[in-house]
Design a protein around this motif. Sequence first.
Motif, short mmCIF file in Angstrom:
data_model
loop_
_atom_site.label_atom_id
_atom_site.label_comp_id
_atom_site.label_asym_id
_atom_site.label_seq_id
_atom_site.Cartn_x
_atom_site.Cartn_y
_atom_site.Cartn_z
N HIS A 95 2.32 10.39 -8.90
CA HIS A 95 1.55 10.65 -10.15
C HIS A 95 0.40 11.79 -10.04
O HIS A 95 0.54 12.80 -11.06
CB HIS A 95 0.73 9.26 -10.40
N LEU A 96 -0.19 11.99 -9.06
CA LEU A 96 -1.18 13.18 -8.86
C LEU A 96 -0.33 14.44 -8.84
O LEU A 96 -0.66 15.51 -9.10
CB LEU A 96 -2.07 13.04 -7.37
N GLY A 97 0.96 14.27 -8.08
CA GLY A 97 1.61 15.51 -7.57
C GLY A 97 2.18 15.73 -8.98
O GLY A 97 2.40 17.27 -9.14
N ARG A 98 2.72 14.92 -9.99
CA ARG A 98 3.11 15.50 -11.40
C ARG A 98 2.33 16.03 -12.36
O ARG A 98 2.27 16.83 -13.20
CB ARG A 98 3.98 14.11 -11.80
N SER A 99 0.96 15.18 -12.21
CA SER A 99 0.24 15.46 -13.41
C SER A 99 -0.92 16.56 -12.96
O SER A 99 -1.37 17.29 -13.91
CB SER A 99 -0.68 14.28 -13.94
N GLY A 100 -1.20 16.79 -11.85
CA GLY A 100 -2.16 17.74 -11.18
C GLY A 100 -3.53 17.02 -11.37
O GLY A 100 -4.27 18.00 -11.15
N ALA A 137 -6.87 15.07 -10.25
CA ALA A 137 -7.80 14.92 -9.01
C ALA A 137 -7.94 13.44 -8.78
O ALA A 137 -7.75 12.63 -9.65
CB ALA A 137 -9.04 15.68 -9.18
N GLU A 138 -8.00 13.03 -7.49
CA GLU A 138 -8.10 11.70 -7.17
C GLU A 138 -9.39 11.25 -7.84
O GLU A 138 -10.44 11.80 -7.76
CB GLU A 138 -8.09 11.56 -5.74
N GLY A 139 -9.27 10.12 -8.28
CA GLY A 139 -10.42 9.33 -8.83
C GLY A 139 -10.49 9.71 -10.52
O GLY A 139 -11.50 8.84 -10.95
N ASP A 140 -9.60 10.40 -10.91
CA ASP A 140 -9.68 10.48 -12.37
C ASP A 140 -9.48 9.24 -12.99
O ASP A 140 -8.65 8.20 -12.46
CB ASP A 140 -8.52 11.35 -12.94
N ASP A 141 -10.26 8.88 -14.05
CA ASP A 141 -10.20 7.51 -14.83
C ASP A 141 -9.20 7.29 -15.52
O ASP A 141 -8.87 7.79 -16.81
CB ASP A 141 -11.40 7.44 -15.66
N ASP A 142 -7.69 7.26 -15.14
CA ASP A 142 -6.58 7.01 -15.56
C ASP A 142 -6.15 5.51 -15.73
O ASP A 142 -6.00 4.95 -14.78
CB ASP A 142 -5.46 7.80 -14.87
N GLU A 143 -6.16 4.87 -16.91
CA GLU A 143 -6.10 3.35 -17.02
C GLU A 143 -4.87 3.05 -16.70
O GLU A 143 -4.50 1.87 -16.69
CB GLU A 143 -6.51 3.13 -18.73
N SER A 144 -3.75 3.84 -16.55
CA SER A 144 -2.52 3.49 -16.11
C SER A 144 -2.59 3.33 -14.60
O SER A 144 -1.28 2.87 -14.19
CB SER A 144 -1.42 4.30 -16.99
N TRP A 145 -3.54 3.41 -13.97
CA TRP A 145 -3.24 3.30 -12.54
C TRP A 145 -4.50 2.26 -11.73
O TRP A 145 -5.58 2.61 -12.49
CB TRP A 145 -3.43 4.89 -11.73
N PRO A 146 -4.04 1.52 -10.85
CA PRO A 146 -2.98 1.52 -10.27
C PRO A 146 -1.86 0.78 -11.42
O PRO A 146 -2.53 0.32 -12.32
CB PRO A 146 -3.35 0.47 -9.07
N LEU A 199 0.83 -1.25 0.06
CA LEU A 199 0.00 -0.11 0.00
C LEU A 199 0.89 1.20 -0.09
O LEU A 199 0.46 2.13 -0.63
CB LEU A 199 -0.82 -0.02 1.21
N ALA A 200 1.74 1.12 0.66
CA ALA A 200 2.83 2.31 0.92
C ALA A 200 3.52 2.58 -0.68
O ALA A 200 3.60 3.75 -1.24
CB ALA A 200 4.07 2.03 2.05
N CYS A 201 3.80 1.60 -1.34
CA CYS A 201 4.32 1.66 -2.77
C CYS A 201 3.25 2.14 -3.57
O CYS A 201 3.66 3.33 -4.27
CB CYS A 201 4.84 0.43 -3.06
N LEU A 202 2.07 1.84 -3.65
CA LEU A 202 1.16 2.40 -4.67
C LEU A 202 0.73 3.65 -4.04
O LEU A 202 0.51 4.43 -5.05
CB LEU A 202 -0.38 1.42 -4.44
N THR A 203 0.90 4.12 -3.06
CA THR A 203 0.36 5.42 -2.39
C THR A 203 1.48 6.44 -2.94
O THR A 203 1.01 7.42 -3.51
CB THR A 203 -0.01 5.50 -1.00
N GLN A 204 2.66 5.78 -2.80
CA GLN A 204 3.61 6.95 -3.07
C GLN A 204 3.66 6.91 -4.80
O GLN A 204 3.81 7.93 -5.31
CB GLN A 204 5.03 5.97 -2.88
N ALA A 205 3.49 5.78 -5.42
CA ALA A 205 3.35 6.04 -6.96
C ALA A 205 2.28 6.86 -7.42
O ALA A 205 2.44 7.65 -8.47
CB ALA A 205 3.55 4.55 -7.38
N TYR A 206 1.04 6.64 -6.88
CA TYR A 206 -0.18 7.32 -7.49
C TYR A 206 -0.35 8.62 -6.65
O TYR A 206 -0.36 9.63 -7.37
CB TYR A 206 -1.32 6.57 -7.21
#
Length: 200
Positions: free
Chosen positions: A162-167, A169-178, A151-158
């Motif tokens: 990911h959210l910090g880089r792309s700007g 919002a949580e829940g956006d339908d991004d098919e590359s995540w998780p 969970l720590a790995c996935l939270t760090q990555a997403y």
Amino acid sequence: MPQSEEAAGSAMTMLTEVLHRAGVTAEFGPCPAADLRTAARDLPLSPELVNLYATFGPLDPVHIPAPLGGITLVPARDLVSRQSCYRWHGTGGHRLEGWPDAWVVITDHSGDPFIADTAAPGTRVGIAVHGTGSWRPFWVAPTPADFLVLLACLTQAYAVEHLGRSGEAEGDDDESWPPGSPSSWPTMRRESMPRHSCTT
């Protein structure tokens, strides 16, 4: 300190630090013994699960950002209700066929349960996709402590990267995540957190 307790403490510290970076407020610690006793009356809690909740469990629900709904860790007092629609029927409350007695849902992602297999050595944790006609977990962590590392790995990555880089919002339908499929998660856990590496 027993090895399992030390591993759980180290994993929870790691997850707490990542959640802090993600802006998530979370409090972990020993849950009330009465809550564990109540849960144990209805659920087959393994020594690993008891150790986790008795020493470093979530004291209140912790929402972990993830696409399409997030992941919520619940305190021991909510473990029994978390089994609804998996172990028991959601409205009738009767036992559902096809759900092994040893399986305990510890969280879920958009209805896909993360299952602790209390009959397996170490209490492995897996994820199963709902709506397929049968429950077929893919086992992603050999112990609950290793699941927290995942969970720590996935939270760090997403949530952090990911959210910090792309700007977005949580829940956006991004098919590359998780990232990747669950089959890749054990490798992610081992490579990202080598001191918790173990064979799944």
